[in-house]
Design an enzyme around this catalytic site. Sequence first.
Site, PDB file in Angstrom:
ATOM      1  N   TYR A 271     -66.724 -30.746  37.936  1.00  0.00           N
ATOM      2  CA  TYR A 271     -68.139 -30.977  37.638  1.00  0.00           C
ATOM      3  C   TYR A 271     -69.074 -30.621  38.792  1.00  0.00           C
ATOM      4  CZ  TYR A 271     -66.475 -35.453  39.599  1.00  0.00           C
ATOM      5  OH  TYR A 271     -65.862 -36.405  40.356  1.00  0.00           O
ATOM      6  N   LYS A 272     -68.521 -30.130  39.907  1.00  0.00           N
ATOM      7  CA  LYS A 272     -69.377 -29.726  41.030  1.00  0.00           C
ATOM      8  C   LYS A 272     -69.591 -28.210  40.959  1.00  0.00           C
ATOM      9  CE  LYS A 272     -67.333 -33.372  43.941  1.00  0.00           C
ATOM     10  NZ  LYS A 272     -68.349 -34.418  43.888  1.00  0.00           N
TER      11      LYS A 272
ATOM     12  N   PHE B 140     -62.857 -39.195  50.959  1.00  0.00           N
ATOM     13  CA  PHE B 140     -63.651 -39.776  49.878  1.00  0.00           C
ATOM     14  C   PHE B 140     -62.898 -41.039  49.428  1.00  0.00           C
ATOM     15  CE2 PHE B 140     -64.991 -40.384  45.512  1.00  0.00           C
ATOM     16  CZ  PHE B 140     -66.364 -40.160  45.587  1.00  0.00           C
TER      17      PHE B 140
ATOM     18  N   ASP C 234     -57.053 -32.218  48.225  1.00  0.00           N
ATOM     19  CA  ASP C 234     -58.160 -32.514  47.319  1.00  0.00           C
ATOM     20  C   ASP C 234     -59.200 -31.406  47.508  1.00  0.00           C
ATOM     21  OD1 ASP C 234     -60.616 -33.382  46.254  1.00  0.00           O
ATOM     22  OD2 ASP C 234     -60.114 -35.493  46.543  1.00  0.00           O
TER      23      ASP C 234
ATOM     24  N   ARG D  59     -77.841 -34.956  52.253  1.00  0.00           N
ATOM     25  CA  ARG D  59     -76.817 -33.968  51.933  1.00  0.00           C
ATOM     26  C   ARG D  59     -77.411 -32.889  51.026  1.00  0.00           C
ATOM     27  NH1 ARG D  59     -71.169 -35.144  48.871  1.00  0.00           N
ATOM     28  NH2 ARG D  59     -72.629 -35.233  47.137  1.00  0.00           N
TER      29      ARG D  59
HETATM   30  C1  LIG Z   1     -63.349 -35.405  47.546  1.00  0.00           C
HETATM   31  C2  LIG Z   1     -63.529 -36.147  46.272  1.00  0.00           C
HETATM   32  N1  LIG Z   1     -62.460 -36.649  45.624  1.00  0.00           N
HETATM   33  C3  LIG Z   1     -62.605 -37.318  44.445  1.00  0.00           C
HETATM   34  C4  LIG Z   1     -63.856 -37.498  43.888  1.00  0.00           C
HETATM   35  C5  LIG Z   1     -64.078 -38.256  42.614  1.00  0.00           C
HETATM   36  O1  LIG Z   1     -62.994 -38.447  41.815  1.00  0.00           O
HETATM   37  P1  LIG Z   1     -63.201 -38.631  40.239  1.00  0.00           P
HETATM   38  O2  LIG Z   1     -63.437 -37.259  39.685  1.00  0.00           O
HETATM   39  O3  LIG Z   1     -61.952 -39.258  39.782  1.00  0.00           O
HETATM   40  O4  LIG Z   1     -64.398 -39.505  40.028  1.00  0.00           O
HETATM   41  C6  LIG Z   1     -64.986 -36.978  44.520  1.00  0.00           C
HETATM   42  C7  LIG Z   1     -66.324 -37.147  43.904  1.00  0.00           C
HETATM   43  O5  LIG Z   1     -67.343 -36.790  44.378  1.00  0.00           O
HETATM   44  C8  LIG Z   1     -64.825 -36.300  45.740  1.00  0.00           C
HETATM   45  O6  LIG Z   1     -65.871 -35.807  46.395  1.00  0.00           O
END
Ligand SMILES: Cc1ncc(COP(=O)(O)O)c(C=O)c1O
Length: 397
Positions: A223-224, A129, A198, A372
């Site tokens: 938030y997911k 990402f 991550d 998706r």
């Molecule tokens: C794998 C991954 N890392 C990081 C993020 C986003 O980071 P942040 O919460 O700082 O916006 C996302 C957002 O969809 C993501 O899918």
Amino acid sequence: MSEQALKAEKLDGADELAAKRAEFVLDDGVYLDGNSLGALPVAVPGRVEDVVRRQWGELRIRSWTEGGWWTAPERIGDRIAPLVGAAAGQVVVGDSTSVNVFKALVGAVRLARSAGAGRDEIVVDATTFPTDGYIAHSAARMTGCTLRPVPPSEVPGALGDRTAAVLLNHVDYRTGRLHDLPSLTAAVHAAGALVVWDLCHSAGALPVGLDGHGVDLAVGCTYKYLNGGPGSPAFLYVREALQDRFDSPLPGWNSHAEPFGMRPEYEPAAGAVRGRVGTPDILSMLALEAALEVWDGVSVDAVRAKSLALTDFFLECVEAYLPEGRVECVTPRAHAERGSQVALRCPDAGEVMGRLIARGVVGDFRRPDVLRFGFTPLYVAFADVERAARVLAEELA
Ligand SMILES: Cc1ncc(COP(=O)(O)O)c(C=O)c1O
């Protein structure tokens, strides 16, 4: 009724998580975008109202102590910990995922160097990402490291005695591919380096086993699959054995051993608190705490079992309903390599997703050509899956 519609009825009838759906605010559409923004748990609005009206409005400053505001980052971290296979005292909530990637990655390089000199390379998932890649690039510049983007499957061959830290995604945000956390973690350790995972697309979707697999540091959003709400604070895991050497690049007053001592010298707190920075965003954080109550009595193994059944069933319906060759599935078929989403590639994906959303089937579009669909077992039913595939087939016909 089609064979698949009948099967959906049967699967929903046998679903041990089916009752959880009533704990979310949903409409009569099909929501397959919980891997981007989780649905609203029913308990959240009332809790937010209480936090605003009573805790802030009436108790005011007293809520920092009497209302438990000050200790919320660690308390909520401990609520998330079992969902990612961590014992208490290792997870802290606050800041965004991006900021936590920075803390964890720079912290990992510093930890690697504290164990021995000469390590000057950061390896990053080449398919990451974007935010992780941008931050890894900056972390490399700041620490005097070279950044090596490598596809996760090739990481073991790219490691060596120059590797300081490796930043990987547990599940690929675009394809839904689940990477092999135990074996990649072991490979990084065999090279004498530290790994940062991550977990944005795996926390709350599948078992992670942070402690069991000896992961060093991890970050994830809430938030997911954890349904904390838009922009809810992320989490940071630092393995207990590393905590007293974890040297945060963002040592704010909230991570001080004596935050109200107001001393000019920094002295880090012990434990997960060391991952904090500044004043926590209490409104979002306490909304997240209320959202996490839906996990009471739920096992991550049951969530994973249903997630795989949902994605298997979606693939079955896609095969049965869609004209052959109209889409290409880029999500692995093997359960061991699949997260909790299905990504289908087709040249007109952007337009197709627009039409699906207009018909109440909400997934998302990832450039340039990916449809998706995220499957959140706490509130997605097998009937939703059948309907989504049926509407997709009609739009693609
Ligand atoms: C794998 C991954 N890392 C990081 C993020 C986003 O980071 P942040 O919460 O700082 O916006 C996302 C957002 O969809 C993501 O899918």
